[in-house]
Design a protein around this motif. Structure first.
Motif, PDB file in Angstrom:
ATOM      1  N   ASN A  37       0.831  -1.205   0.000  1.00 19.43           N
ATOM      2  CA  ASN A  37       0.000   0.000   0.000  1.00 19.43           C
ATOM      3  C   ASN A  37       0.863   1.251   0.000  1.00 19.43           C
ATOM      4  OD1 ASN A  37      -2.247  -1.543   0.009  1.00 19.43           O
ATOM      5  ND2 ASN A  37      -2.681  -1.320   2.197  1.00 19.43           N
ATOM      6  N   GLY A  47      -4.074   7.902  10.996  1.00 18.58           N
ATOM      7  CA  GLY A  47      -3.454   6.750  11.640  1.00 18.58           C
ATOM      8  C   GLY A  47      -2.154   6.262  11.070  1.00 18.58           C
ATOM      9  N   ALA A  48      -1.506   7.052  10.187  1.00 11.97           N
ATOM     10  CA  ALA A  48      -0.200   6.620   9.696  1.00 11.97           C
ATOM     11  C   ALA A  48       0.827   6.765  10.813  1.00 11.97           C
ATOM     12  CB  ALA A  48       0.224   7.465   8.502  1.00 11.97           C
ATOM     13  N   THR A  49       1.681   5.771  10.980  1.00 10.66           N
ATOM     14  CA  THR A  49       2.758   5.904  11.967  1.00 10.66           C
ATOM     15  C   THR A  49       3.885   6.728  11.341  1.00 10.66           C
ATOM     16  OG1 THR A  49       3.856   3.923  11.177  1.00 10.66           O
ATOM     17  CG2 THR A  49       2.262   3.635  12.949  1.00 10.66           C
ATOM     18  N   GLU A  68       1.670   7.118  -6.504  1.00 15.68           N
ATOM     19  CA  GLU A  68       0.690   8.196  -6.673  1.00 15.68           C
ATOM     20  C   GLU A  68       1.372   9.542  -6.454  1.00 15.68           C
ATOM     21  OE1 GLU A  68      -2.108  11.106  -6.051  1.00 15.68           O
ATOM     22  OE2 GLU A  68      -1.000  10.341  -4.316  1.00 15.68           O
ATOM     23  N   TRP A 126       1.971   1.992  -3.339  1.00 13.22           N
ATOM     24  CA  TRP A 126       0.932   2.642  -4.140  1.00 13.22           C
ATOM     25  C   TRP A 126       0.910   4.141  -3.859  1.00 13.22           C
ATOM     26  CZ3 TRP A 126      -3.633   4.958  -2.132  1.00 13.22           C
ATOM     27  CH2 TRP A 126      -4.485   5.467  -3.114  1.00 13.22           C
ATOM     28  N   LEU A 127       0.982   4.510  -2.592  1.00 18.86           N
ATOM     29  CA  LEU A 127       1.009   5.929  -2.232  1.00 18.86           C
ATOM     30  C   LEU A 127       2.218   6.618  -2.854  1.00 18.86           C
ATOM     31  CD1 LEU A 127       0.047   6.326   1.530  1.00 18.86           C
ATOM     32  CD2 LEU A 127      -1.160   7.186  -0.476  1.00 18.86           C
ATOM     33  N   GLN A 140       5.569   4.828   8.741  1.00 18.22           N
ATOM     34  CA  GLN A 140       4.862   4.712   7.457  1.00 18.22           C
ATOM     35  C   GLN A 140       5.035   5.979   6.619  1.00 18.22           C
ATOM     36  OE1 GLN A 140       1.057   3.516   9.115  1.00 18.22           O
ATOM     37  NE2 GLN A 140       1.213   1.523   8.115  1.00 18.22           N
ATOM     38  N   PHE A 159      -2.242  12.205   6.629  1.00 21.37           N
ATOM     39  CA  PHE A 159      -1.803  10.822   6.802  1.00 21.37           C
ATOM     40  C   PHE A 159      -1.762  10.467   8.287  1.00 21.37           C
ATOM     41  CE2 PHE A 159       0.871  10.199   2.661  1.00 21.37           C
ATOM     42  CZ  PHE A 159      -0.275  10.395   1.922  1.00 21.37           C
TER      43      PHE A 159
END
Ligand SMILES: Nc1ncnc2c1ncn2[C@@H]1O[C@H](COP(=O)(O)OP(=O)(O)OP(=O)(O)O)[C@@H](O)[C@H]1O
Ligand SMILES: [Mg+2]
Lengths: 497, 233
Positions: free
Chosen positions: A2, A399-401, A9, A5-6, A404, A395
C-alpha cells in the motif's frame, strides 16, 4: 504494498520534476555501467585470447644473471658500528648496485642443450624447446638477402592448418621450408600458378655474414648511418671494434661465425593469422615477423653449426608445463636456478590486476556523477516534503505511523533511483552496440592479435548492481528528508496551506 | 451508570513562544460518557481545538491526564498514538482536509491504506460508505470537482471507515451554508444514533442546542458555565 501505491501516486503528481531527478541517476548509472563493462570486456579479451591453446601451460625462459638477490633494503645487512641513517644509506647503495648489475651485466646462465636437458628434469616440466629465430639469405627459386626464419615444432602441428598451398613438413629434421604469403607477395608471387612455380623447388640457405665480410651488413640502419658520418680513420677503427662489441653483447657476432649453408626444399605457403585462430602468446609472438618457417630440429642444427651460437646459447626457450596449475611452481623453480622466467599465466594475472585497478579508479571518478545526482534527489525530496506538509498531517490524522510516513518518501526516492538505474542500464546496453563496433574497429586497427569478441561485457552481477546502486544511493539521499517528513507535527501540518 | 469514554483531569497545554508562555488549556477537568454528543462552544482562541487535538491524540498535554477508551494518552509514544488514532477516533475538520490528488473513494479508503487493507477491499468499503453519505455517484471525483458539502461528506465517510468509537468534529459546518450544514448535521446525527460518541466544536449555539446532548462552553483555556444570554459574534 500500500505504501508503494502511495509512493507511485505521489510521484505521478510531479512527473517532469521526478523525471529530471531520475535522469541524474540515469547518467550516473549509465557511465558506471559503461566503464565497468569496458573493464570486464577488456579483461575477457585478454583472457579469451590467452587462455585458448596451451598458453597457460607455457613459460618463457631466458638466460639469467644468477640467483636474484632481494631488492628490498631491509634484507641487506650492513655490519659495523654506525648511526642508523648512515646504515640506511649504505643499505640503499647496496641494493642500487645490485640492480644496475642485473640490468647491464652479462648473463651468467645461458640456455644451451646441456642446461635444457638439465632443466627438463625439473618436476612438472613436459618439454623445453629453444626458440630459434635467425636471419639467412636465400638463393635459387626465390631470392632474399636476409629473411627472418623460425623453427616450428612439427609434432605440435599448430601451423599445419594455416598452410594454404603445398603441404606441411614431412619430418622434424627435414630440410624443408614453408614461406609466409607476405614474403611471396613482396616477391611478386600471388596466384596459385605463382605458388606452383616455387613449390617443390630448392633454394640455398646461407648465414648472412661470411668471414671477413662487412660486419655492419646486418647492423641496424641507424648504426650504418652513423658509420657513414665518420671519417675514414674513425671508420677503420670502428670496424675493428665492432665485431668484438657485438660479440660482447651476444648479438650478430657474424665475424667469427663460419658460414652456414644448406639446400632447402620449398614445400608450402603459410597464411597470416585471422580472427578465430588460436593465439599462442610465446610461439606466435616470436613468429610475428617470421617469413620462412622450418622444422625445429633443422633450425636447431643450423643454429648450432655456428661456433658463436654454440657458445652464447639460445636466446630464449619455451617451457611447457604438464598442467596450468603447476606453472607458478615451475616458474619459481626456474628462477631459483638463476634463470629469468615468466609464465604466461603470471603475466596474464598482472595484466588483469592492472585492468581491475584502472577500472575501479575510473569507476570511482565516474561515481561523482552519481553523487551529483544524489544531491538532486535530496533537493527533490526536501521540496516534496515541504509541498506536502498538509498531506502528511492528513496521513497522520488517519493513523499513519511515523515510520509509514517515512516509508512513503523512501519508497518514492527508491523508485526514482530504481527507474533511473534501469534506464541507465538500458541506455548503456544500447550504447554498447555502436560502442562495440567502434572499439572493435579501433582494436583491430592497432592490435597485432585479431579479436572478435565484445569489448563491452555486462555480466549478470553488473546488470543487477547498476540499478541496485541507483536505488541504494536514492534511498540514502532520501533518509534525511523522509525523517523530516516523519517528524512533522500533525496539528501544525493540518493548519498549513 | 454509563461508562466514561473520556476522562481528563487537570489537563494543561502550554505553548512556549520565546519567553512567553501561552496557556491554551488551564488544568481542565473533562469527562464524556459513551454515546454522548458533546458540543464545545467558545470564542476564538479559547482552546477548543487544542482540547479536541488532545482527545484525538494528535497532540499531547503539557501536564495532566487524559484517558480515552481506557488508555492514558499522555503516556503513549508516537507509534502507539498513531495506532490509537487509527482505531479509536475519526476526525472531521472545518477545511475538510482531503488529499487533493486522490479520488473520493481513495480519500475515504486512506485510513485503510495504513492498516494494510488490500485495494479491492478498500474500494468495496469506500463505495459502501460513500453510498451511505449520498455520494454513490461521485466516487471517482477528485476534491476540486466537488462542492464544499460534498467534500465534507467524503471527509465524514473517511472518518467512519474504521468504525471509530468517537468522532471529533472541529467546526464541521464552518465553511458551509445553512442548507448544506443541515445535511452534514444529519449525517453526524446518524453516526451518533449508530453508537458513536461525538465531540463537536462549533460557533453556532443554535446548532449545538438542536443536536448535542450536552453543551460546554470554554473561555481562556477553561470551562465556564454556559449561561450567557448572548453569543460572541
Ligand atoms: N502552535 C501554537 N503555538 C502557539 N500558540 C498556539 C498554538 N496553537 C494554538 N495556540 C494558541 O492557543 C490558544 C487556543 O487555540 P485554539 O486553536 O485551541 O483555539 P480555538 O478555540 O480552537 O479557536 P478557533 O475558534 O479560532 O478555532 C490560542 O490563543 C492560540 O493562539
Ligand atoms: Mg479552533
Amino acid at each position: 504494498m500500500n505504501i508503494l501505491w502511495l509512493a507511485i501516486e505521489g510521484l505521478a503528481r510531479k512527473k517532469s520534476r521526478n523525471l529530471l531527478t531520475m535522469t541524474g541517476v540515469l547518467i550516473g548509472v549509465f557511465a558506471l555501467t559503461m566503464i565497468v563493462a569496458l573493464g570486464q570486456g577488456l579483461s575477457h579479451a585478454v583472457t579469451d585470447t590467452v587462455s585458448g591453446s596451451d598458453n597457460l601451460r607455457q613459460i618463457g625462459l631466458t638466460g639469467g644473471y644468477g640467483i636474484e638477490l632481494s631488492n628490498n633494503p631491509a634484507d641487506v645487512t650492513i655490519e659495523g658500528e654506525m648511526e642508523e641513517d648512515r646504515r640506511e644509506r649504505l643499505r640503499r647503495a647496496a641494493v642500487n648496485r645490485r640492480q644496475i648489475r642485473q640490468w647491464s651485466g652479462r648473463r651468467i646462465n645461458e640456455i644451451d642443450d646441456k642446461t635444457i636437458a638439465e632443466l627438463s628434469k625439473l618436476p612438472h616440466v613436459e618439454s623445453i624447446m629453444p626458440v630459434i629465430v635467425e636471419r639467412y639469405t636465400f638463393e635459387g627459386a626465390i631470392k632474399s638477402d636476409g629473411s627472418l626464419t623460425g623453427g616450428l615444432d612439427v609434432n605440435r602441428r599448430r601451423y599445419a592448418d594455416r598452410v594454404i598451398a603445398g603441404r606441411y613438413f614431412s619430418a622434424d629434421d627435414a630440410d624443408e621450408i614453408i614461406l609466409h604469403e607476405y614474403m611471396l607477395y613482396k616477391l611478386g608471387l600471388l596466384t596459385g600458378k605463382d605458388y606452383d612455380a616455387v613449390l617443390g623447388k630448392t633454394v640455398t640457405l646461407r648465414s648472412i655474414v661470411n668471414a671477413g665480410d662487412d660486419p655492419t651488413a646486418n647492423a641496424p640502419p641507424q648504426l650504418r648511418d652513423f658509420m657513414d658520418s665518420l671519417s675514414d680513420e674513425e671508420r677503420a677503427a670502428m670496424m675493428k671494434i665492432l665485431p668484438k662489441l657485438m660479440q660482447q653483447f651476444g648479438q650478430m657476432a657474424q665475424a667469427a661465425r663460419k658460414p652456414v649453408q644448406r639446400e632447402m626444399t620449398i614445400v608450402g605457403v603459410l597464411r597470416e593469422t585471422v580472427p578465430g585462430d588460436v593465439f599462442n602468446v610465446i610461439e606466435d609472438g616470436n613468429a610475428v615477423q617470421t617469413d620462412v618457417f622450418m622444422p625445429q630440429e633443422t633450425a636447431r642444427s643450423l643454429f648450432n653449426e655456428s661456433a658463436i651460437n654454440r657458445e652464447l646459447g639460445y636466446p630464449r626457450a619455451l617451457v611447457l608445463v604438464d598442467d596450468p596449475e603447476n606453472a607458478p611452481a615451475v616458474e619459481q623453480a626456474l628462477r631459483d636456478k638463476g634463470f629469468t622466467a615468466f609464465s604466461v599465466a603470471s603475466v596474464l594475472q598482472q595484466v588483469e590486476t592492472m585492468l581491475t585497478v584502472i577500472t575501479v579508479i575510473i569507476a570511482f571518478l565516474t561515481g561523482i556523477a552519481l553523487i551529483v545526482s544524489t544531491l538532486g534527489i535530496v533537493n527533490t525530496m526536501i521540496t516534496s516534503v515541504l509541498e506536502r506538509t498538509r498531506e502528511i498531517g492528513i496521513f497522520k490524522a488517519v493513523g499513519a505511523t511515523n515510520w509509514q510516513v517515512q516509508a512513503v518518501f523512501l519508497a518514492e526516492s527508491a523508485l526514482i533511483g530504481l527507474a533511473g538505474g534501469l534506464a541507465g542500464l538500458a541506455t548503456a546496453v544500447l550504447a554498447m552496440i555502436p560502442g562495440d563496433a567502434i572499439a572493435g574497429s579501433l582494436i583491430s586497427e592497432r592490435a597485432a592479435v585479431p579479436y572478435t569478441g565484445s569489448v563491452f561485457v555486462v555480466p549478470l552481477w553488473l546488470a543487477l548492481a547498476g540499478p541496485a546502486l541507483g536505488m541504494a544511493t536514492a534511498i540514502l539521499a532520501a533518509i534525511l528528508p523522509a525523517r523530516r517528513a516523519a517528524r512533522i507535527d500533525p496539528v501544525k501540518a493540518l493548519r498549513h496551506d | 451508570m454509563t461508562e466514561l469514554i473520556v476522562s481528563a483531569t487537570r489537563l494543561s497545554r502550554e505553548y512556549r513562544l520565546g519567553t512567553e508562555t501561552v496557556h491554551a488549556l488551564r488544568e481542565v477537568d473533562f469527562t464524556v460518557e459513551t454515546g454522548e454528543f458533546v458540543a464545545l462552544l467558545g470564542r476564538s482562541g479559547s482552546g477548543k481545538s487544542t482540547l479536541l487535538n488532545l482527545l484525538g491524540g494528535l497532540d499531547q498535554p503539557t501536564r495532566g491526564s487524559i484517558v480515552v477508551a481506557g488508555r492514558e494518552l499522555a503516556a503513549l509514544n508516537a507509534t502507539d498514538l498513531s495506532l490509537y488514532r487509527r482505531t479509536t477516533v475519526g476526525f472531521i475538520f472545518q477545511s475538510f482536509n482531503l488529499v487533493t490528488s486522490l479520488r473520493a473513494w481513495e480519500n475515504v479508503a486512506l485510513p485503510l491504506v495504513f492498516q494494510g487493507v488490500g485495494r479491492l477491499e478498500r474500494k468495496r468499503r469506500a463505495h459502501e460508505l460513500l453510498e451511505s453519505v449520498g455520494l454513490g455517484k461521485r466516487t471517482n471525483h477528485v476534491p476540486s470537482q466537488m462542492s464544499g458539502g460534498e467534500q465534507q461528506r467524503v471527509a465524514i465517510a473517511r472518518a467512519l471507515v474504521n468504525s471509530p468509537r468517537m468522532l471529533l468534529c472541529d467546526e464541521p459546518t464552518g465553511n458551509l451554508d445553512t442548507g448544506t450544514s443541515a445535511q452534514i448535521m444529519e449525517l453526524l446525527q446518524q453516526a451518533h444514533r449508530q453508537g458513536a460518541t461525538l465531540v463537536m466544536v462549533t460557533h453556532d449555539p443554535e446548532l449545538a442546542r438542536r443536536h448535542a446532548s450536552r453543551t460546554m462552553r470554554m473561555a481562556d483555556g477553561q470551562f465556564v458555565p454556559d449561561a450567557q444570554p448572548q453569543e460572541a459574534a
